[in-house]
Design a protein around this motif. Structure first.
Motif, PDB file in Angstrom:
ATOM      1  N   LEU A  96      41.345  39.058  40.366  1.00  0.00           N
ATOM      2  CA  LEU A  96      41.882  40.408  40.265  1.00  0.00           C
ATOM      3  C   LEU A  96      42.056  41.007  41.656  1.00  0.00           C
ATOM      4  O   LEU A  96      41.272  40.726  42.564  1.00  0.00           O
ATOM      5  CB  LEU A  96      40.958  41.292  39.442  1.00  0.00           C
ATOM      6  CG  LEU A  96      40.558  40.792  38.059  1.00  0.00           C
ATOM      7  CD1 LEU A  96      39.715  41.845  37.348  1.00  0.00           C
ATOM      8  CD2 LEU A  96      41.771  40.404  37.238  1.00  0.00           C
ATOM      9  N   GLY A 149      45.149  40.436  35.927  1.00  0.00           N
ATOM     10  CA  GLY A 149      44.560  40.094  34.647  1.00  0.00           C
ATOM     11  C   GLY A 149      45.474  39.197  33.826  1.00  0.00           C
ATOM     12  O   GLY A 149      46.597  38.874  34.237  1.00  0.00           O
ATOM     13  N   GLU A 202      45.409  48.142  39.979  1.00  0.00           N
ATOM     14  CA  GLU A 202      44.774  46.866  39.654  1.00  0.00           C
ATOM     15  C   GLU A 202      45.820  45.888  39.127  1.00  0.00           C
ATOM     16  O   GLU A 202      46.773  46.292  38.451  1.00  0.00           O
ATOM     17  CB  GLU A 202      43.687  47.058  38.600  1.00  0.00           C
ATOM     18  CG  GLU A 202      42.570  47.989  39.002  1.00  0.00           C
ATOM     19  CD  GLU A 202      42.799  49.443  38.633  1.00  0.00           C
ATOM     20  OE1 GLU A 202      41.838  50.249  38.769  1.00  0.00           O
ATOM     21  OE2 GLU A 202      43.910  49.802  38.204  1.00  0.00           O
ATOM     22  N   SER A 203      45.604  44.611  39.424  1.00  0.00           N
ATOM     23  CA  SER A 203      46.514  43.570  38.933  1.00  0.00           C
ATOM     24  C   SER A 203      45.773  42.247  38.863  1.00  0.00           C
ATOM     25  O   SER A 203      44.658  42.124  39.372  1.00  0.00           O
ATOM     26  CB  SER A 203      47.734  43.449  39.845  1.00  0.00           C
ATOM     27  OG  SER A 203      47.326  43.065  41.147  1.00  0.00           O
ATOM     28  N   THR A 226      43.487  46.531  34.598  1.00  0.00           N
ATOM     29  CA  THR A 226      44.163  45.272  34.293  1.00  0.00           C
ATOM     30  C   THR A 226      43.384  44.580  33.181  1.00  0.00           C
ATOM     31  O   THR A 226      42.157  44.460  33.241  1.00  0.00           O
ATOM     32  CB  THR A 226      44.309  44.394  35.545  1.00  0.00           C
ATOM     33  OG1 THR A 226      45.103  43.248  35.239  1.00  0.00           O
ATOM     34  CG2 THR A 226      42.979  43.948  36.127  1.00  0.00           C
ATOM     35  N   GLN A 227      44.106  44.149  32.150  1.00  0.00           N
ATOM     36  CA  GLN A 227      43.474  43.567  30.961  1.00  0.00           C
ATOM     37  C   GLN A 227      43.110  42.108  31.217  1.00  0.00           C
ATOM     38  O   GLN A 227      43.967  41.310  31.637  1.00  0.00           O
ATOM     39  CB  GLN A 227      44.424  43.659  29.767  1.00  0.00           C
ATOM     40  CG  GLN A 227      43.914  42.968  28.513  1.00  0.00           C
ATOM     41  CD  GLN A 227      42.752  43.706  27.876  1.00  0.00           C
ATOM     42  OE1 GLN A 227      42.806  44.908  27.650  1.00  0.00           O
ATOM     43  NE2 GLN A 227      41.690  42.960  27.544  1.00  0.00           N
ATOM     44  N   TYR A 271      38.709  47.813  36.196  1.00  0.00           N
ATOM     45  CA  TYR A 271      39.129  48.899  37.090  1.00  0.00           C
ATOM     46  C   TYR A 271      38.375  48.796  38.415  1.00  0.00           C
ATOM     47  O   TYR A 271      37.214  48.411  38.438  1.00  0.00           O
ATOM     48  CB  TYR A 271      38.793  50.260  36.497  1.00  0.00           C
ATOM     49  CG  TYR A 271      39.359  50.550  35.136  1.00  0.00           C
ATOM     50  CD1 TYR A 271      38.678  50.178  33.980  1.00  0.00           C
ATOM     51  CD2 TYR A 271      40.559  51.238  35.001  1.00  0.00           C
ATOM     52  CE1 TYR A 271      39.182  50.463  32.717  1.00  0.00           C
ATOM     53  CE2 TYR A 271      41.075  51.532  33.753  1.00  0.00           C
ATOM     54  CZ  TYR A 271      40.382  51.141  32.617  1.00  0.00           C
ATOM     55  OH  TYR A 271      40.893  51.430  31.376  1.00  0.00           O
ATOM     56  N   CYS A 274      43.003  44.879  43.691  1.00  0.00           N
ATOM     57  CA  CYS A 274      43.142  46.325  43.563  1.00  0.00           C
ATOM     58  C   CYS A 274      43.638  46.865  44.895  1.00  0.00           C
ATOM     59  O   CYS A 274      42.909  46.854  45.895  1.00  0.00           O
ATOM     60  CB  CYS A 274      41.816  46.969  43.190  1.00  0.00           C
ATOM     61  SG  CYS A 274      41.867  48.766  43.193  1.00  0.00           S
TER      62      CYS A 274
END
Length: 117
Positions: A20, A9, A6-7, A111-112, A95, A22
């Protein structure tokens, strides 16, 4: 080996947007529904959105309906979550997963997403 990465955030102000991504590998992506989940501090992981394998049907949790859009690109084994009109209560680690492929035994790092002024 199943991989979920995941990316996208970050920190965003209320009312802002994030997209986001994934990226997946290790299973036949185009044959499985994909899910986005999130987990806020001190809370259980919750389902946010689902998209069918062909991308022709979606589901959203009531809390994000009308603000989030899930999509996928099977040619890139990637699922996306466009998040608009973000609220502080959207703050969580996000997620993706394909439950029927992974039996939820594999998870990415997440990813936050932090929504704060």
């Amino acid at each position: 080996q199943v991989q979920l990465v995941e990316s996208g955030g970050g920190l965003v102000q209320p009312g802002g947007s994030l997209r986001l991504s994934c990226a997946t590998s290790g299973f036949p992506f185009s044959t499985y529904r994909m899910h986005w989940y999130r987990q806020a501090p001190g809370k259980e992981r919750e389902l946010v959105a689902i998209i069918t394998n062909a991308g022709d049907s979606t589901y959203y949790a009531d809390s994000v309906k009308g603000r989030f859009t899930i999509s996928r690109l099977n040619a890139k084994n990637t699922v996306y979550l466009q998040m608009n009109s973000l609220k502080p209560e959207d703050t969580a680690v996000y997620y993706c997963n394909a439950p029927r492929a992974t039996q939820l035994k594999y998870w990415g790092q997440g990813t936050q997403v932090t929504v704060s002024s």
